[in-house]
Design a protein around this motif. Structure first.
Motif, PDB file in Angstrom:
ATOM      1  N   MET B   1       0.837  -1.203   0.000  1.00 20.73           N
ATOM      2  CA  MET B   1       0.000   0.000   0.000  1.00 20.73           C
ATOM      3  C   MET B   1       0.875   1.257   0.000  1.00 20.73           C
ATOM      4  SD  MET B   1      -2.607   1.124   3.012  1.00 20.73           S
ATOM      5  CE  MET B   1      -1.520   0.324   4.166  1.00 20.73           C
ATOM      6  N   GLN B 143     -11.726   2.733   0.564  1.00 21.33           N
ATOM      7  CA  GLN B 143     -10.746   1.651   0.591  1.00 21.33           C
ATOM      8  C   GLN B 143      -9.521   2.093   1.389  1.00 21.33           C
ATOM      9  OE1 GLN B 143     -11.394  -1.450  -0.620  1.00 21.33           O
ATOM     10  NE2 GLN B 143      -9.556  -1.876   0.598  1.00 21.33           N
ATOM     11  N   ARG B 144      -9.073   3.321   1.105  1.00 24.00           N
ATOM     12  CA  ARG B 144      -7.943   3.881   1.841  1.00 24.00           C
ATOM     13  C   ARG B 144      -8.238   3.899   3.332  1.00 24.00           C
ATOM     14  NH1 ARG B 144      -5.346   9.427  -0.750  1.00 24.00           N
ATOM     15  NH2 ARG B 144      -5.290   8.573  -2.847  1.00 24.00           N
ATOM     16  N   GLU B 146     -10.277   2.100   5.056  1.00 18.46           N
ATOM     17  CA  GLU B 146     -10.275   0.753   5.632  1.00 18.46           C
ATOM     18  C   GLU B 146      -8.860   0.232   5.815  1.00 18.46           C
ATOM     19  OE1 GLU B 146     -12.907  -1.716   3.316  1.00 18.46           O
ATOM     20  OE2 GLU B 146     -14.579  -0.315   3.695  1.00 18.46           O
ATOM     21  N   ASP B 147      -8.020   0.431   4.785  1.00 19.64           N
ATOM     22  CA  ASP B 147      -6.627  -0.028   4.875  1.00 19.64           C
ATOM     23  C   ASP B 147      -5.904   0.645   6.031  1.00 19.64           C
ATOM     24  OD1 ASP B 147      -7.156  -1.522   2.682  1.00 19.64           O
ATOM     25  OD2 ASP B 147      -6.064  -0.265   1.257  1.00 19.64           O
ATOM     26  N   GLU B 150      -6.989  -0.510   9.373  1.00 25.15           N
ATOM     27  CA  GLU B 150      -6.350  -1.810   9.610  1.00 25.15           C
ATOM     28  C   GLU B 150      -4.953  -1.576  10.193  1.00 25.15           C
ATOM     29  OE1 GLU B 150      -7.410  -5.052   7.348  1.00 25.15           O
ATOM     30  OE2 GLU B 150      -6.726  -5.716   9.327  1.00 25.15           O
ATOM     31  N   LEU B 151      -4.227  -0.666   9.556  1.00 26.25           N
ATOM     32  CA  LEU B 151      -2.863  -0.346   9.990  1.00 26.25           C
ATOM     33  C   LEU B 151      -2.829   0.136  11.439  1.00 26.25           C
ATOM     34  CD1 LEU B 151       0.192   0.310   8.893  1.00 26.25           C
ATOM     35  CD2 LEU B 151      -0.650   2.651   8.876  1.00 26.25           C
ATOM     36  N   LYS B 155     -10.056  -1.174  12.654  1.00 22.51           N
ATOM     37  CA  LYS B 155     -10.986  -1.428  11.561  1.00 22.51           C
ATOM     38  C   LYS B 155     -12.423  -1.577  12.067  1.00 22.51           C
ATOM     39  CE  LYS B 155     -10.985  -3.379   7.068  1.00 22.51           C
ATOM     40  NZ  LYS B 155     -10.892  -4.670   6.386  1.00 22.51           N
TER      41      LYS B 155
END
Ligand SMILES: Nc1ncnc2c1ncn2[C@@H]1O[C@H](COP(=O)(O)OP(=O)(O)OP(=O)(O)O)[C@@H](O)[C@H]1O
Ligand SMILES: [Mg+2]
Lengths: 212, 272
Positions: B1, B143-144, B146-147, B150-151, B155
């Protein structure tokens, strides 16, 4: 002194006609006050024109509504109905108050919110529309609600410029039948009948938005 | 990413030069001179920690870079663009909002007090900038978000509101919000000092992760010396608006030359 029920039967339908006008003038005038006040509160922050707008609003706020109504009524072009004049003047007059309410709300938004907007380079429309105003307005809903009631209570002044609201009918018929006492009492009663439930509704709204 | 977007055309001075350059920068508040002809440079990809006593001007430096404040004198260059001036017809004129917006897009900031938008969900907080400033599509921004969540390990909280989160969680969202803009430069101003002690580690872990997995240039004001040692290439010790000492974390923390640095570090160790 006996209460005259016959006169009551004559005057109440007319008063209800007047009430429709009163409510109409209040609601439309209030929308004008909400929209114009918001515009003023935002424009006030602009250089040069801000202080000018502020001075005009300050002038409106410090002169009596009755004087403003009569002044505009006599100056207004003949095509403009008394009701239109009344609603406009009410709206503009109260905009001077709502503008102050919005201003305090805007100033109450934390400085960090502006800085976060800036750090994200958000365009002004988003800064105001998505960040600052939603937070500012939420806080001032009670204060704005109070002005709705205040405005409603000021509508009898429209009588002075021949708007056919409740006072217009009450004083006309009351004088004709020499029954001013009943007429005025009934007007007061109708005001209570509308403002008490409205006040309760506003408090309820307030509580809903006070959370968070 | 890819977290950093480095495709922007570099300015005339950028080729091989530093990403950030302070040139004789003066900042005053009234009579209070906060920065006195400050000179320093930061290279692309470098992680710099700013330390120094309260009032020494650390926050001011970050705020100047974020264009939340303007310099009184001197120039700040970012990638060859001045933050106070721009070129028009070959002449230098005061920077307008469009110029500032362009330069500012390369810079992200995380604040001590988080400054999340309380009237928006976590998702909205993160997508607002990409959608409305960068013009990224809603789907991509989502999408960004969510990513990035997650990081930062959040989430599950994507549809929560900031008020429902702990301070540490809010700060992690704020980090995600800043990263969603794919900045070249990330400014961090005491991002853990408003947090309860048990929440500090979680936030610092996220930042360590960012430092390890990206090449974002980081300027970081912190009293967390362990963290500074782990992530930074260089430590700048400020005192009264000037750099009192600079060096690698090993040198500054292990063997400070200046008396002022020694006193400061001793004080931090005692209170922190
Ligand atoms: N908006 C302002 N108006 C007036 N003075 C300010 C303002 N912001 C900062 N200052 C002053 O500038 C000086 C430097 O402040 P700055 O916040 O940069 O210090 P700092 O190194 O971040 O300190 P700290 O460790 O306490 O955060 C201080 O003397 C402060 O009082
Ligand atoms: Mg500070």
């Amino acid at each position: 002194m006996m209460w005259d029920w016959e006169f009551t039967a004559v005057v109440v339908p007319r008063l209800l006609d007047g009430l429709v006008i009163t409510v109409l003038a209040t609601l439309i005038g209030y929308l004008v006050a909400l929209a114009l006040g918001l515009a003023v509160a935002i424009v006030r922050r602009v250089r040069i024109i801000g202080p000018i707008v502020h001075a005009v609003m300050e002038f409106i706020r410090t002169t009596p509504l009755l004087v403003q109504l009569l002044f505009v009524f006599f100056l207004a072009p003949s095509g403009m109905t008394a009701l239109t004049v009344g609603i406009t003047v009410l709206g503009v007059h109260y905009a001077a108050y709502t503008a102050e309410v919005y201003r305090s709300g805007i100033e109450g938004v934390a400085k960090g919110q502006w800085e976060a907007c800036r750090a994200l380079s958000l365009p002004p429309l988003r800064v105001w529309g998505a960040v600052i105003l939603p937070q500012a307005i939420r806080k001032v809903i009670p204060a704005l609600g109070n002005y709705l009631i205040a405005m409603f209570k000021d509508t009898p002044l429209l009588y002075a410029i021949t708007v056919q609201e409740m006072m217009f009918h009450a004083s006309g018929l009351g004088g004709q039948y020499f029954r001013n006492f009943e007429a005025i009492t009934l007007v007061g009663l109708l005001f209570v009948l509308v403002s008490v439930p409205s006040a309760i509704l506003i408090r309820r709204l307030e509580r809903r938005y006070a959370a968070v | 990413m890819p977290l950093s977007d480095t495709t922007g055309a570099p300015g005339p001075e950028a080729a091989g030069g530093p990403l950030i350059r302070f040139e004789k920068v003066v900042k005053r508040y009234g009579d209070n001179v906060v920065l006195r002809e400050l000179d320093f440079e930061v290279a692309a990809g470098e992680r710099v920690t700013l330390i120094g006593p309260s009032g020494s001007g650390k926050t001011t430096i970050l705020r100047l870079l974020m264009t939340l404040e303007t310099v009184n004198d001197g120039v700040i260059w970012v990638n060859g663009d001045s933050l106070s001036h721009m070129e028009r017809n070959g002449k230098l004129v005061p920077a307008n909002e469009a110029h500032l917006r362009r330069v500012r897009k390369k810079i992200g900031m995380v604040f001590q007090q988080f400054n999340l938008f309380p009237n928006m969900s976590v998702r909205k907080n993160i997508t607002e900038g990409p959608v409305h400033t960068l013009g990224v599509s809603k789907e991509e921004a989502n999408q960004r978000a969510e990513d990035l969540l997650e990081l930062v390990g959040l989430k599950a909280k994507i549809d929560a509101h900031p008020t429902q989160l702990s301070g540490g969680q809010q700060q992690r969202v704020a980090i995600a919000r800043a990263l969603a803009m794919r900045p070249e430069i990330l400014l961090l101003d005491e991002v853990t000092s408003a947090l309860d002690p048990e929440l500090v580690a979680g936030v610092l872990d996220v930042l360590r992760d960012v430092a390890q997995t990206t090449d974002i240039t980081m300027l970081c004001v912190t009293h967390e010396m362990g963290f500074a040692r782990d992530v930074s290439h260089r430590v700048l010790m400020f005192d009264a608006g000037r750099i009192a000492e600079e060096g690698t974390p090993e040198q500054i923390f292990g063997d400070p030359r200046e008396e002022r640095t020694r006193t400061f570090l001793k004080a931090v160790l005692e209170t922190g």
